[in-house]
Design an enzyme around this catalytic site. Structure first.
Site, PDB file in Angstrom:
ATOM      1  N   ARG A   1      -9.966 -10.969 -12.169  1.00 25.99           N
ATOM      2  CA  ARG A   1      -8.728 -10.374 -12.666  1.00 25.99           C
ATOM      3  C   ARG A   1      -7.818 -11.380 -13.326  1.00 25.99           C
ATOM      4  NH1 ARG A   1      -5.349  -7.274  -8.108  1.00 25.99           N
ATOM      5  NH2 ARG A   1      -3.986  -6.625  -9.781  1.00 25.99           N
ATOM      6  N   ARG A   2      -6.910 -10.829 -14.159  1.00 30.12           N
ATOM      7  CA  ARG A   2      -5.710 -11.553 -14.577  1.00 30.12           C
ATOM      8  C   ARG A   2      -5.998 -12.841 -15.319  1.00 30.12           C
ATOM      9  NH1 ARG A   2      -2.126 -10.514  -9.041  1.00 30.12           N
ATOM     10  NH2 ARG A   2      -1.074  -8.702  -9.885  1.00 30.12           N
TER      11      ARG A   2
ATOM     12  N   HIS B   1       0.796  -1.199   0.000  1.00 29.63           N
ATOM     13  CA  HIS B   1       0.000   0.000   0.000  1.00 29.63           C
ATOM     14  C   HIS B   1       0.839   1.263   0.000  1.00 29.63           C
ATOM     15  CE1 HIS B   1      -3.707   1.986  -0.368  1.00 29.63           C
ATOM     16  NE2 HIS B   1      -3.114   2.946   0.319  1.00 29.63           N
TER      17      HIS B   1
ATOM     18  N   HIS C   1      -9.587   0.580 -10.675  1.00 26.77           N
ATOM     19  CA  HIS C   1      -9.298   1.576  -9.651  1.00 26.77           C
ATOM     20  C   HIS C   1      -7.852   2.054  -9.711  1.00 26.77           C
ATOM     21  CE1 HIS C   1      -8.694   3.406  -5.720  1.00 26.77           C
ATOM     22  NE2 HIS C   1      -7.728   2.545  -5.512  1.00 26.77           N
ATOM     23  N   PHE C   2      -6.908   1.115  -9.689  1.00 28.56           N
ATOM     24  CA  PHE C   2      -5.546   1.626  -9.593  1.00 28.56           C
ATOM     25  C   PHE C   2      -5.034   2.183 -10.907  1.00 28.56           C
ATOM     26  CE2 PHE C   2      -3.148  -1.794 -11.471  1.00 28.56           C
ATOM     27  CZ  PHE C   2      -3.601  -2.997 -10.978  1.00 28.56           C
ATOM     28  N   HIS C   3      -5.641   1.792 -12.032  1.00 21.42           N
ATOM     29  CA  HIS C   3      -5.264   2.478 -13.262  1.00 21.42           C
ATOM     30  C   HIS C   3      -5.774   3.904 -13.257  1.00 21.42           C
ATOM     31  CE1 HIS C   3      -4.005  -1.432 -14.799  1.00 21.42           C
ATOM     32  NE2 HIS C   3      -3.361  -0.760 -15.753  1.00 21.42           N
TER      33      HIS C   3
ATOM     34  N   TYR D   1       1.721   5.545  -2.121  1.00 23.46           N
ATOM     35  CA  TYR D   1       1.958   6.894  -1.607  1.00 23.46           C
ATOM     36  C   TYR D   1       3.335   7.385  -2.023  1.00 23.46           C
ATOM     37  CZ  TYR D   1      -2.392   6.305   0.587  1.00 23.46           C
ATOM     38  OH  TYR D   1      -3.731   6.100   0.760  1.00 23.46           O
TER      39      TYR D   1
END
Lengths: 540, 193, 259
Positions: free
Chosen positions: A429-430, A215, A366-368, A219
């Site tokens: 996913r994946r 995580h 989300h993370f893209h 940041y």
């Protein structure tokens, strides 16, 4: 600064070259698993591509950008030559060698384990060693940021540390500490197995170590972006930073709370107790605070600029902003994507909602959106802003930059919004291909095709970005002047030690790590019988 | 006002800075209140909807799952407990779940108990919040209750190797009475043909 | 100045500690203990469970035993690696009695499987299963009964060491049919090559290329009906049950031709 300039440029070029290659792979992946393509004959090629794409975009691009930008800030904010230039070149060399060392086994199909490496699947030892080398190179950068800061502090006793450097060093300390988790997993668990010294591995413990990094790494990725919000945007649009001390507090909060919250990536895992999962999710809620503070402070800073330009009214001042300035445009896009992506993040952080979306395509969407969108678009903005100072040459027209930023924004929305939706429909996913003919899955076909189109738009945007930078290497020479960061509306004359140094915050960060991670790690290590046989992949 | 903000002029006296501090404080309080509200909602949902992470950590040896113990092949599937609840036992291996088709009754408390025989697998019942990681060496367990009848997919959602894209199980929710009837003659139920 | 510093230290430490303590009380005590339907024996049990201390499995009904002999082999990827030359030599001697069906160099002229160059774990496991009766075959059972565990390892090492040669029936196999290349995802059939060597190798799965078509078809049919049940965790039964009769034929013919 000329030698530093070459070193900094080297970092950026390695980062962006990797980015370009990985972007191509990403668009191909999007296509090959969509209804537009027949099922790939060799699914291993897909997983090979996913490994290359993830490793480059997660470990090479953001690390090299942070390092290059960090060195730039150290020189320009502190207004003195970088101390340790030779060490910086060594760090770069390690990162470059590490990248090659990792990418070769991936390309040969010996390391298709994906960038999250979840053991007990194990690939070629060289892949992991390559990643370790990149991390070690970045740790040299962490040390140099510290050395440069404390040298400046010795020569400027009692003076407030320039904001950009304060934030950069906070980010570097965060990275230094958070990389330890994955380093422990790699050095003590995975690499010994990959080298054949051991044949079993505790998969649950490995996931806990990885979550330590997983995580907070995001940041670390967002540090350059947020530094640009605070220190580049207000200056670029002729405004002031609304609150200097609140900005420092935001970076301090990131430093303390970004790292000991990784168990929210383990919500559905069976090897961590529910009590720790709840404690981590509480602190995850806390780490949303610095983003909320940042959004407010930056909006206020932008409003200052708008009103200085004659903007009036409750919202009418938005029209007075310099929208033709790529920095303004890029940051606005970044904020929009941050809003949506951040909301998605709040959903992921609560166990109950996360259970509906964990490991579906929602997570990938989300993370893209948040990383590829909100964060990376500011990497472009940073590059555009510092390039003339690194190359001593003019950059291409603002028009081309704006087009590049527009296409990145639109492309990212078109890619990620349908992506979130198919995740809600339950698309896992994946996978290298999906049976869109099946009636229960047919509803996923159209959104996936939309994402493919978005991927094509992103390809165009990525190409434009590289073109702008490449042209900038051969444009006519100019005198870029001194690089300036934004100035606070009320610049501090003196700061309390807590807002000017890191001792207290590092102590809190380590203390929280111990209470949040100590028992789960020690307990798993002490529990017998949790080691399972390693499964070497790519051996066939 | 403009004078004090433009570069080259000395900063305004501290009342401006105090005003900034006030405004930022107020925003920080609103933001913190929002986050506290989200956490309280999570606590509430955890208690009243019983949606919490699994409550215990159990270990198991993936090498010997098939030799003895609760995860041998003949013991997998849906079992009726003395109190009327159902325990569903399943194992994920590269590249299928066993039993490949899980059969459960509607409106009954169910406990899933699952593990992996080799690498990390995922387990998701589409359209529900039943979502687990199957980590070899550990038992994953989760309570559930199905309201609607019908068939759903159970794909593996974590990369588990080159055949991951072929790992789709199925789960069938049938009427409770029909299930009870079947359970009278068979101790471990599934819908594998 | 020092009072100012103290204020930062005390308030930040106090706030952090307070958040941690509150979250810990809620996460370790309130939530697990307050959850309706929990099975904890007491508050301390709830706290320990929430901390992740390993617990024994809950009591349950007795384990249901199968109506047939299951395989008793534990398969790990590393179990037979590093065979010595002596082992291979002993295996060669033992294999003299296998040549009648399985060929002088491990390439059979009958419809029995070719063993040359096969995965040693696959050979070892099948021998052990013939011995215990987990896999039934009238000819292999008496052969396997006389073998010790080290005999089986030696045989496995020997056959693995033999070079794989193209089978007589092999020829250009062409592009693999879709059922072989991609499997049938929603029927839970992964590509064959994901375990059987062409994409990746799963321990004990073995190579299929060049095996007699009659043998391959018979084994898939046996898995589909459950007549053959020595696959760990029903892995192959899951696959075979998801295949249609035509697909079994197509896959067997493809692999029989493949070199």
């Amino acid at each position: 600064m000329s030698n530093s300039r070459r070193m900094i440029l080297a970092h950026f070029w390695l980062a962006f070259a990797g980015f370009g290659a990985a972007l191509l792979l990403g668009a191909w992946q999007m296509f090959i698993r969509s209804p537009l393509s027949s099922w790939i004959g060799d699914p291993e090629l897909y997983y090979r591509s996913v490994t290359a794409h993830g490793t480059t975009m997660a470990y090479v691009l953001p690390t090299l950008v942070a390092m290059g930008f960090g060195y730039f800030v150290a020189e320009t904010a502190l207004q003195r030559p970088l101390i340790g230039l030779r060490w910086a070149w060594l760090g770069f060399a390690l990162a470059a060698v590490g990248t090659v060392t990792a990418v070769v086994p991936i390309a040969l199909g010996r390391a298709s384990v994906l960038y999250t490496f979840y053991p007990p699947m194990i690939g070629s030892a060289f892949y992991y060693i390559g990643v370790v080398l990149v991390v070690v190179g970045s740790w040299i950068w962490v040390a140099l940021m510290s050395v440069n800061l404390y040298s400046w502090k010795r020569d400027n006793p009692g003076r407030p540390v320039p904001f950009a450097m304060f934030a950069t060093v906070a980010g570097s300390y965060l990275w230094g500490w958070t990389a330890v988790g994955a380093a422990l997993e790699l050095l003590f668990q995975i690499i010994p197995v990959a080298l054949g010294w051991r044949s079993t591995i505790d998969a649950g413990l490995a996931r806990v170590f990885f979550s330590w990094t997983l995580h907070a790494i995001v940041y670390f990725w967002l540090m350059p972006t947020y530094i640009a919000y605070y220190t580049i945007l207000p200056r670029a649009i002729g405004g002031r930073l609304y609150s200097d001390w609140m900005g420092r507090l935001a970076f301090i909060l990131f430093l303390v709370v970004a790292m000991p919250i990784g168990a929210h990536h383990l919500f559905e895992d069976p090897q961590v107790g529910s009590g720790f999962k709840f404690v981590h999710s509480t602190f995850t809620a806390l780490v949303s605070l610095p983003t909320l503070l940042t959004v407010f402070t930056i909006c206020a800073s932008v409003e200052i600029a708008a009103r200085l330009r004659g903007g009036k009214g409750l919202l009418g001042w938005l029209g007075a902003l310099p929208w033709d300035n790529p920095v303004m445009l890029g940051t606005a896009f970044s904020f929009i994507m941050l809003g949506f992506g951040g909301a998605g993040g709040l959903i992921n952080m609560s166990y109950q909602l996360d259970a509906t979306v964990h490991n579906t395509q929602w997570i990938t969407g989300h993370f893209h959106l948040i990383f590829g969108g909100a964060i990376v678009i500011m990497y472009f903005v940073i590059a555009y802003d510092v390039w003339p100072h690194l190359t001593g040459r003019a950059l291409a027209s603002f028009g081309l930059m704006r087009l590049q930023l527009w296409t990145w924004f639109i492309g990212m929305i078109v890619v990620t919004f349908p992506w979130h939706y198919v995740g809600l429909l339950g698309m896992p996913r994946r996978m290298a291909y999906y049976d869109y003919n099946d009636p229960m899955l047919a509803g996923q076909a159209a959104p996936v095709i939309m994402s493919v189109i978005g991927g094509a738009i992103l390809l165009v945007s990525g190409a434009l970005f590289l073109i702008v930078l490449a042209r900038g290497q051969r444009a006519p020479r100019i005198e870029p002047g001194t690089y300036r960061f934004s100035v606070a509306a009320h610049p501090p004359q003196r700061l309390p030690a807590a807002l000017n140094g890191f001792g207290l915050w590092l102590a809190l960060m380590v203390a929280l790590t111990i209470v949040n991670y100590g028992f789960p790690i020690v307990h798993l290590m002490a529990t017998p019988g949790t080691e399972v046989p390693a499964v070497l992949i790519g051996a066939g | 006002m403009t004078d004090s903000l433009s570069p080259g002029h000395p900063p305004a006296p501290d009342d401006g800075a105090d005003r900034v501090e006030q405004v930022e404080h107020r925003w920080a309080i609103y933001a913190t209140a929002l986050l506290v509200l989200l956490v309280v909602m999570a606590i509430f949902a955890g208690l009243h909807q019983a949606t919490l992470p699994q409550s215990r950590v159990e270990t198991v040896d993936p090498r010997t799952l098939h030799l003895a113990g609760e995860f041998i092949d003949s013991n997998l599937g849906s079992a009726v407990e003395p109190d009327g609840s159902i325990t569903v036992r399943a194992v994920g291996r590269q590249y299928s779940f066993t039993p490949e088709c899980i059969l459960v009754p509607a409106d009954t408390p169910i406990t899933f108990r699952m593990t992996s025989g080799d690498v990390v697998h995922g387990f998701l019942i589409t359209g529900t919040a039943i979502n687990l990681m199957l980590v070899p060496g550990y038992v994953a367990s989760l309570p559930a209750r199905f309201q609607t009848l019908g068939e759903r997919y159970m794909p593996c959602h974590e990369f588990c190797g080159v055949g991951h894209e072929g790992m789709w199980g199925r789960i069938k929710v049938i009427d409770k009475a029909a299930f009870t009837q079947m359970a009278a003659t068979t101790k471990r139920l599934s819908c594998v043909k | 100045m020092s009072r100012h510093v103290d204020r930062w230290v005390t308030s930040s430490v106090a706030i952090t500690a307070a958040i941690f303590v509150a979250a810990a009380i809620i996460g370790f005590a309130l939530l697990p203990w307050g959850q309706p339907g929990h099975r904890f024996t007491g508050l301390w049990d709830a706290i320990c469970s929430a901390a992740g201390l390993v617990r024994a499995s809950p009591a349950s009904e007795p384990v249901v035993q199968p109506g047939y002999q299951m395989t008793s082999v534990v398969v790990t990827p590393q179990m037979l690696s590093g065979a010595s030359a002596e082992s291979i030599g002993r295996g060669a001697t033992l294999a003299l009695r296998c040549t009648m069906c399985h060929g002088a160099r491990g390439m059979s002229l009958a419809n029995t499987p070719n063993l040359a160059g096969q995965d040693p774990i696959a050979i070892y496991k099948q021998l052990a299963d013939f011995q215990t009766g987990a896999r039934k075959n009238a000819i292999m059972a008496p052969v396997a009964v006389g073998l010790s565990d080290s005999d089986m390892r030696d045989l496995a090492a020997y056959y693995a060491y033999l070079p794989r040669v193209a089978a007589e029936a092999s020829g250009p196999a062409g592009a693999p049919p879709q059922i072989v290349a991609n499997g049938a995802p929603v029927r839970s059939v992964a590509p064959c090559g994901a375990c059987h060597g062409t994409l990746d190798s799963k321990a004990g799965a073995g190579w299929l290329s060049g095996q007699p078509v009659v043998y391959l078809r018979a084994q898939l049919d046996a898995f589909a009906s459950g007549a053959r049940h020595n696959d760990i965790g029903e892995q192959m039964r899951n696959v075979a049950r998801g295949l249609t009769h035509e697909e079994i034929g197509v896959a067997a013919e493809y692999y029989a031709k493949l070199q």
